[in-house]
Write an enzyme that holds these catalytic residues in place. Structure first.
Site, short mmCIF file in Angstrom:
data_model
loop_
_atom_site.label_atom_id
_atom_site.label_comp_id
_atom_site.label_asym_id
_atom_site.label_seq_id
_atom_site.Cartn_x
_atom_site.Cartn_y
_atom_site.Cartn_z
N CYS A 52 0.45 -1.06 -0.04
CA CYS A 52 -0.23 -0.05 0.22
C CYS A 52 0.63 1.69 0.22
O CYS A 52 2.12 1.45 1.01
CB CYS A 52 -0.86 -0.20 1.62
SG CYS A 52 -1.80 1.37 1.65
N ASP A 59 0.16 -6.07 0.28
CA ASP A 59 -0.98 -6.30 0.28
C ASP A 59 -1.03 -7.42 -1.12
O ASP A 59 0.10 -7.54 -1.64
CB ASP A 59 -2.30 -5.77 -0.89
CG ASP A 59 -2.31 -4.32 -0.34
OD1 ASP A 59 -2.75 -4.00 0.73
OD2 ASP A 59 -2.29 -3.04 -0.50
#
Length: 158
Positions: A52, A59
């Site tokens: 992120c 992620d």
């Protein structure tokens, strides 16, 4: 990024070097032996990771890459190393999918391509971005126009 003959591919059979940040230069292409045929090539990449850009938290996603090749095709080990290079790269889910698609278009100039990201939930929300491209002025452009609005009706491909 230029087309290479099989004997010019650098990554196959050699020691694997993992890039620590986004590295489109690792992508390699080879000649399609059947450019006169329309056929579908699908990559399923279940171990995609990026960061992120705001929080730095990881992620995770499964990335689906589907394309109809023309003269060039992406070499799979180079694709693996390219996708791995996102591991320490900060980008939103939607950015990752569009960057991947655009890099593959530059590499291969495919007739048609689509890239889907099935990102695992974070904070109780899953994001499944989809991007596609069909070569302008061809039936593949019409395919892209047709598939984009209908993608929301596809079942999740997990």
């Amino acid at each position: 990024m230029h087309i290479k003959r099989e004997e010019e591919l650098n990554l196959l059979g050699g020691k694997t070097e993992y890039k620590q940040d986004y590295a489109p230069e690792v992508l390699e292409a080879f000649s399609n032996r059947h450019p006169e045929n329309d056929y579908w090539v699908r990559f399923n990449c279940p171990e995609f990771t990026s960061l992120c850009p705001i929080t730095g938290q990881p992620d995770f996603a499964t990335i689906h890459i589907d394309y109809i090749p023309d003269q060039r095709m992406v070499e799979s080990k180079s694709l693996k190393l390219y996708l791995f290079s996102f591991r320490n790269h900060g980008a939103f889910h939607e950015d990752c999918i569009n960057i991947i698609m655009k890099d593959l278009i530059r590499l291969m100039d495919p007739k048609y391509i689509e890239v889907t990201g099935l990102f695992t939930p974070r904070g109780g929300i899953s994001i499944y971005p989809f991007a596609n491209y069909g070569r302008p002025g061809t039936k593949y452009e019409a395919l892209a126009e047709k598939r984009l609005p209908s993608i929301s009706t596809f079942p999740c491909r997990e």
